[in-house]
Design a protein around this motif. Structure first.
Motif, mmCIF file in Angstrom:
data_model
loop_
_atom_site.group_PDB
_atom_site.id
_atom_site.type_symbol
_atom_site.label_atom_id
_atom_site.label_comp_id
_atom_site.label_asym_id
_atom_site.label_seq_id
_atom_site.Cartn_x
_atom_site.Cartn_y
_atom_site.Cartn_z
ATOM 1 N N TYR A 40 0.855 -1.186 0.000
ATOM 2 C CA TYR A 40 0.000 0.000 0.000
ATOM 3 C C TYR A 40 0.892 1.238 0.000
ATOM 4 O O TYR A 40 1.952 1.256 0.624
ATOM 5 C CB TYR A 40 -0.901 0.043 1.231
ATOM 6 C CG TYR A 40 -1.843 -1.125 1.350
ATOM 7 C CD1 TYR A 40 -2.930 -1.253 0.495
ATOM 8 C CD2 TYR A 40 -1.654 -2.091 2.323
ATOM 9 C CE1 TYR A 40 -3.801 -2.325 0.593
ATOM 10 C CE2 TYR A 40 -2.515 -3.163 2.437
ATOM 11 C CZ TYR A 40 -3.586 -3.280 1.567
ATOM 12 O OH TYR A 40 -4.440 -4.343 1.681
ATOM 13 N N SER A 48 -7.323 7.140 2.627
ATOM 14 C CA SER A 48 -8.283 6.268 3.300
ATOM 15 C C SER A 48 -8.701 6.863 4.639
ATOM 16 O O SER A 48 -9.886 6.867 4.988
ATOM 17 C CB SER A 48 -7.682 4.879 3.505
ATOM 18 O OG SER A 48 -7.402 4.253 2.258
ATOM 19 N N SER A 59 -16.977 2.667 9.382
ATOM 20 C CA SER A 59 -16.889 1.411 8.621
ATOM 21 C C SER A 59 -16.857 1.645 7.111
ATOM 22 O O SER A 59 -17.053 0.705 6.337
ATOM 23 C CB SER A 59 -18.067 0.500 8.979
ATOM 24 O OG SER A 59 -19.303 1.150 8.730
ATOM 25 N N LEU A 61 -14.443 2.185 4.918
ATOM 26 C CA LEU A 61 -13.451 1.435 4.146
ATOM 27 C C LEU A 61 -13.821 -0.042 4.045
ATOM 28 O O LEU A 61 -13.635 -0.663 2.987
ATOM 29 C CB LEU A 61 -12.073 1.595 4.788
ATOM 30 C CG LEU A 61 -11.481 3.009 4.762
ATOM 31 C CD1 LEU A 61 -10.139 3.025 5.468
ATOM 32 C CD2 LEU A 61 -11.339 3.516 3.325
ATOM 33 N N ALA A 62 -14.344 -0.610 5.130
ATOM 34 C CA ALA A 62 -14.751 -2.017 5.092
ATOM 35 C C ALA A 62 -15.860 -2.226 4.069
ATOM 36 O O ALA A 62 -15.854 -3.216 3.309
ATOM 37 C CB ALA A 62 -15.211 -2.462 6.477
ATOM 38 N N ARG A 65 -14.317 -2.161 0.573
ATOM 39 C CA ARG A 65 -13.611 -3.403 0.231
ATOM 40 C C ARG A 65 -14.601 -4.490 -0.155
ATOM 41 O O ARG A 65 -14.380 -5.249 -1.112
ATOM 42 C CB ARG A 65 -12.728 -3.849 1.405
ATOM 43 C CG ARG A 65 -11.450 -3.051 1.575
ATOM 44 C CD ARG A 65 -10.500 -3.719 2.556
ATOM 45 N NE ARG A 65 -11.048 -3.692 3.914
ATOM 46 C CZ ARG A 65 -10.795 -2.719 4.792
ATOM 47 N NH1 ARG A 65 -10.023 -1.703 4.449
ATOM 48 N NH2 ARG A 65 -11.306 -2.759 6.013
ATOM 49 N N ASP A 66 -15.703 -4.585 0.589
ATOM 50 C CA ASP A 66 -16.742 -5.577 0.251
ATOM 51 C C ASP A 66 -17.357 -5.273 -1.113
ATOM 52 O O ASP A 66 -17.612 -6.186 -1.914
ATOM 53 C CB ASP A 66 -17.832 -5.576 1.323
ATOM 54 C CG ASP A 66 -17.345 -6.107 2.657
ATOM 55 O OD1 ASP A 66 -16.299 -6.799 2.661
ATOM 56 O OD2 ASP A 66 -17.979 -5.818 3.687
ATOM 57 N N PRO A 86 -6.345 0.074 2.106
ATOM 58 C CA PRO A 86 -5.665 -0.663 3.183
ATOM 59 C C PRO A 86 -6.604 -0.945 4.347
ATOM 60 O O PRO A 86 -7.650 -0.310 4.496
ATOM 61 C CB PRO A 86 -4.555 0.313 3.607
ATOM 62 C CG PRO A 86 -5.122 1.666 3.296
ATOM 63 C CD PRO A 86 -5.997 1.497 2.082
ATOM 64 N N SER A 87 -6.237 -1.898 5.172
ATOM 65 C CA SER A 87 -7.009 -2.172 6.385
ATOM 66 C C SER A 87 -6.740 -1.075 7.409
ATOM 67 O O SER A 87 -5.813 -0.272 7.268
ATOM 68 C CB SER A 87 -6.606 -3.532 6.962
ATOM 69 O OG SER A 87 -5.249 -3.493 7.397
ATOM 70 N N ASP A 88 -7.563 -1.047 8.461
ATOM 71 C CA ASP A 88 -7.366 -0.052 9.516
ATOM 72 C C ASP A 88 -5.977 -0.172 10.143
ATOM 73 O O ASP A 88 -5.332 0.834 10.453
ATOM 74 C CB ASP A 88 -8.434 -0.214 10.595
ATOM 75 C CG ASP A 88 -9.827 0.106 10.075
ATOM 76 O OD1 ASP A 88 -9.926 0.671 8.972
ATOM 77 O OD2 ASP A 88 -10.813 -0.212 10.771
ATOM 78 N N ASN A 89 -5.518 -1.415 10.336
ATOM 79 C CA ASN A 89 -4.188 -1.624 10.928
ATOM 80 C C ASN A 89 -3.090 -1.078 10.031
ATOM 81 O O ASN A 89 -2.116 -0.488 10.520
ATOM 82 C CB ASN A 89 -3.960 -3.111 11.204
ATOM 83 C CG ASN A 89 -4.761 -3.614 12.388
ATOM 84 O OD1 ASN A 89 -5.154 -2.835 13.255
ATOM 85 N ND2 ASN A 89 -5.018 -4.913 12.426
ATOM 86 N N TRP A 90 -3.229 -1.278 8.721
ATOM 87 C CA TRP A 90 -2.244 -0.747 7.785
ATOM 88 C C TRP A 90 -2.244 0.776 7.798
ATOM 89 O O TRP A 90 -1.187 1.417 7.736
ATOM 90 C CB TRP A 90 -2.501 -1.255 6.366
ATOM 91 C CG TRP A 90 -1.725 -2.477 6.012
ATOM 92 C CD1 TRP A 90 -2.212 -3.743 5.813
ATOM 93 C CD2 TRP A 90 -0.312 -2.563 5.816
ATOM 94 N NE1 TRP A 90 -1.191 -4.607 5.507
ATOM 95 C CE2 TRP A 90 -0.010 -3.913 5.494
ATOM 96 C CE3 TRP A 90 0.722 -1.648 5.882
ATOM 97 C CZ2 TRP A 90 1.288 -4.345 5.250
ATOM 98 C CZ3 TRP A 90 2.025 -2.076 5.634
ATOM 99 C CH2 TRP A 90 2.294 -3.418 5.321
#
Length: 215
Positions: A40, A48, A59, A61-62, A65-66, A86-90
């Motif tokens: 990323y 993001s 939610s 970004l989630a 992605r879906d 990217p995910s939240d952790n990224w």
């Protein structure tokens, strides 16, 4: 036309704002090395994070992605031009090391564009000044994890609290429920002092604000 020769624009368009945000985010420092940079980009991580606040949806970004998996398209790309979500952790991993001052040019851009459009006129008071209140807010607190820039409190029960706070100036008007954020100032311990910086010291030191108020 009077000096200075500043072209007046009619409105601050979202597309123009997104383009400027892209140009700022492209210059954000990337502290990674090697292959992980190909997963990323820093720009996608910053966009993001911005999209979540812009949409006011934790939610967001989630969902995007879906949507990408189900339909092959997503609003994160069509609205904010995010290439890979990217995910939240990224997002946290990539943006945590980035100095907040790196995005301060966005505040200047928005203020100047609002000024050029004449939008700020409705915020001026009877003396033709802008009202800019200052408010302090805490955004981090821990009894164990700390750094050299933390404010430190020694409690009576022996517990040491480490925290980070900031001064958040905004342009306000009694007749408008929309506030305009300006650059925050982070409260940090000053060299040679035992106590952290405070609102009064910050206000007295910020000469640019005086110029801002009289615009």
């Amino acid at each position: 036309m009077s000096y200075p020769f500043v072209a007046k624009i009619k409105t601050l368009r979202l597309n123009d704002l997104i383009k400027h945000i892209h140009s700022v985010f492209e210059g954000l420092p990337d502290y990674r090395s090697g292959a992980p940079q190909t997963i990323y980009s820093i720009k996608d991580a910053a966009l993001s994070a911005f999209s979540v606040f812009f949409m006011q949806c934790p939610s967001f970004l989630a969902h995007q992605r879906d949507m990408q998996e189900e339909k092959g398209i997503n609003n994160a790309k069509s609205l904010f031009f995010i290439e890979k979500i990217p995910s939240d952790n990224w997002v946290r991993t990539l943006l945590d090391p980035v100095p907040p001052e790196s995005i301060f040019p966005i505040f200047d851009y928005i203020f100047e564009r609002l000024k050029q459009t004449g939008y700020l006129e409705q915020y001026k008071n009877i003396n033709d000044n802008l009202l800019i209140p200052l408010d302090g807010t805490g955004y981090y607190s821990s009894n164990t994890i700390h750094c050299e820039k933390c404010s430190v409190k020694h409690r009576k029960n022996g517990i040491i609290n480490y925290s980070h706070s900031a001064i958040t100036p905004v342009i306000v008007s009694p007749d408008n429920n929309i506030v305009i954020s300006l650059e925050p100032e982070f409260i940090v311990p000053q060299d040679g002092t035992q106590k952290p910086d405070c609102e009064t010291k910050w206000r007295d030191a910020q000469m640019p604000l005086e110029n801002l108020i009289n615009q």
